[in-house]
Design a protein around this motif. Structure first.
Motif, mmCIF file in Angstrom:
data_model
loop_
_atom_site.group_PDB
_atom_site.id
_atom_site.type_symbol
_atom_site.label_atom_id
_atom_site.label_comp_id
_atom_site.label_asym_id
_atom_site.label_seq_id
_atom_site.Cartn_x
_atom_site.Cartn_y
_atom_site.Cartn_z
ATOM 1 N N LYS A 198 -21.194 -7.172 29.414
ATOM 2 C CA LYS A 198 -20.751 -6.565 30.643
ATOM 3 C C LYS A 198 -20.956 -7.552 31.793
ATOM 4 O O LYS A 198 -22.009 -8.161 31.921
ATOM 5 C CB LYS A 198 -21.543 -5.287 30.881
ATOM 6 N N ARG A 199 -19.942 -7.684 32.636
ATOM 7 C CA ARG A 199 -20.028 -8.587 33.781
ATOM 8 C C ARG A 199 -20.217 -7.783 35.053
ATOM 9 O O ARG A 199 -19.721 -6.674 35.178
ATOM 10 C CB ARG A 199 -18.762 -9.415 33.904
ATOM 11 N N SER A 200 -20.901 -8.387 36.000
ATOM 12 C CA SER A 200 -21.063 -7.731 37.289
ATOM 13 C C SER A 200 -21.079 -8.788 38.385
ATOM 14 O O SER A 200 -21.413 -9.951 38.152
ATOM 15 C CB SER A 200 -22.346 -6.901 37.327
ATOM 16 N N PHE A 201 -20.717 -8.374 39.582
ATOM 17 C CA PHE A 201 -20.677 -9.248 40.746
ATOM 18 C C PHE A 201 -22.041 -9.225 41.417
ATOM 19 O O PHE A 201 -22.601 -8.155 41.650
ATOM 20 C CB PHE A 201 -19.595 -8.764 41.713
ATOM 21 N N VAL A 202 -22.591 -10.393 41.720
ATOM 22 C CA VAL A 202 -23.891 -10.483 42.389
ATOM 23 C C VAL A 202 -23.695 -11.188 43.721
ATOM 24 O O VAL A 202 -23.186 -12.307 43.777
ATOM 25 C CB VAL A 202 -24.913 -11.266 41.530
ATOM 26 N N ARG A 203 -24.070 -10.527 44.802
ATOM 27 C CA ARG A 203 -23.967 -11.116 46.143
ATOM 28 C C ARG A 203 -25.331 -11.706 46.510
ATOM 29 O O ARG A 203 -26.351 -11.049 46.374
ATOM 30 C CB ARG A 203 -23.564 -10.057 47.158
ATOM 31 N N PHE A 204 -25.331 -12.956 46.994
ATOM 32 C CA PHE A 204 -26.569 -13.638 47.332
ATOM 33 C C PHE A 204 -26.857 -13.636 48.828
ATOM 34 O O PHE A 204 -27.817 -14.228 49.270
ATOM 35 C CB PHE A 204 -26.543 -15.084 46.816
ATOM 36 N N ASN A 205 -25.995 -13.008 49.608
ATOM 37 C CA ASN A 205 -26.242 -12.921 51.041
ATOM 38 C C ASN A 205 -25.666 -11.614 51.551
ATOM 39 O O ASN A 205 -24.898 -10.955 50.877
ATOM 40 C CB ASN A 205 -25.644 -14.115 51.780
ATOM 41 N N THR A 206 -26.048 -11.252 52.754
ATOM 42 C CA THR A 206 -25.538 -10.020 53.345
ATOM 43 C C THR A 206 -24.695 -10.290 54.577
ATOM 44 O O THR A 206 -24.287 -9.367 55.255
ATOM 45 C CB THR A 206 -26.702 -9.090 53.729
#
Length: 82
Positions: free
Chosen positions: A1-9
């Motif tokens: 399963k793939r998911s999107f990871v955000r490293f900043n806001t």
């Protein structure tokens, strides 16, 4: 399963962030280097940055940093002082 990871806001933050160290020479108070924030927004040819991305690049430039809208490596090389 793939998911999107955000490293900043921060909306529009550049794809690549780092710093550029610049040699200033012999300065009487002993400071010989300065460090500039570096932001690179990578785009495919023909694509334009979003309003948020353009605003982030402008923010970096206004603060004295190096902001690059890059369509290829040559764009980055032209923008970074040596």
């Amino acid at each position: 399963k793939r998911s999107f990871v955000r490293f900043n806001t921060m909306p529009g933050m550049s794809d690549i962030a780092g710093w550029q160290r610049q040699y200033l020479g012999d300065v009487t108070q002993g400071y010989r280097y300065r460090t500039l924030f570096l932001a690179i927004e990578a785009k495919m040819p023909g694509k334009m940055p979003t309003l948020e991305q353009a605003s982030f690049l402008r923010l970096v430039r206004d603060a004295g940093g190096i902001a690059v809208l890059a369509y290829d490596v040559a764009d980055v090389m032209k923008a970074i002082p040596r």
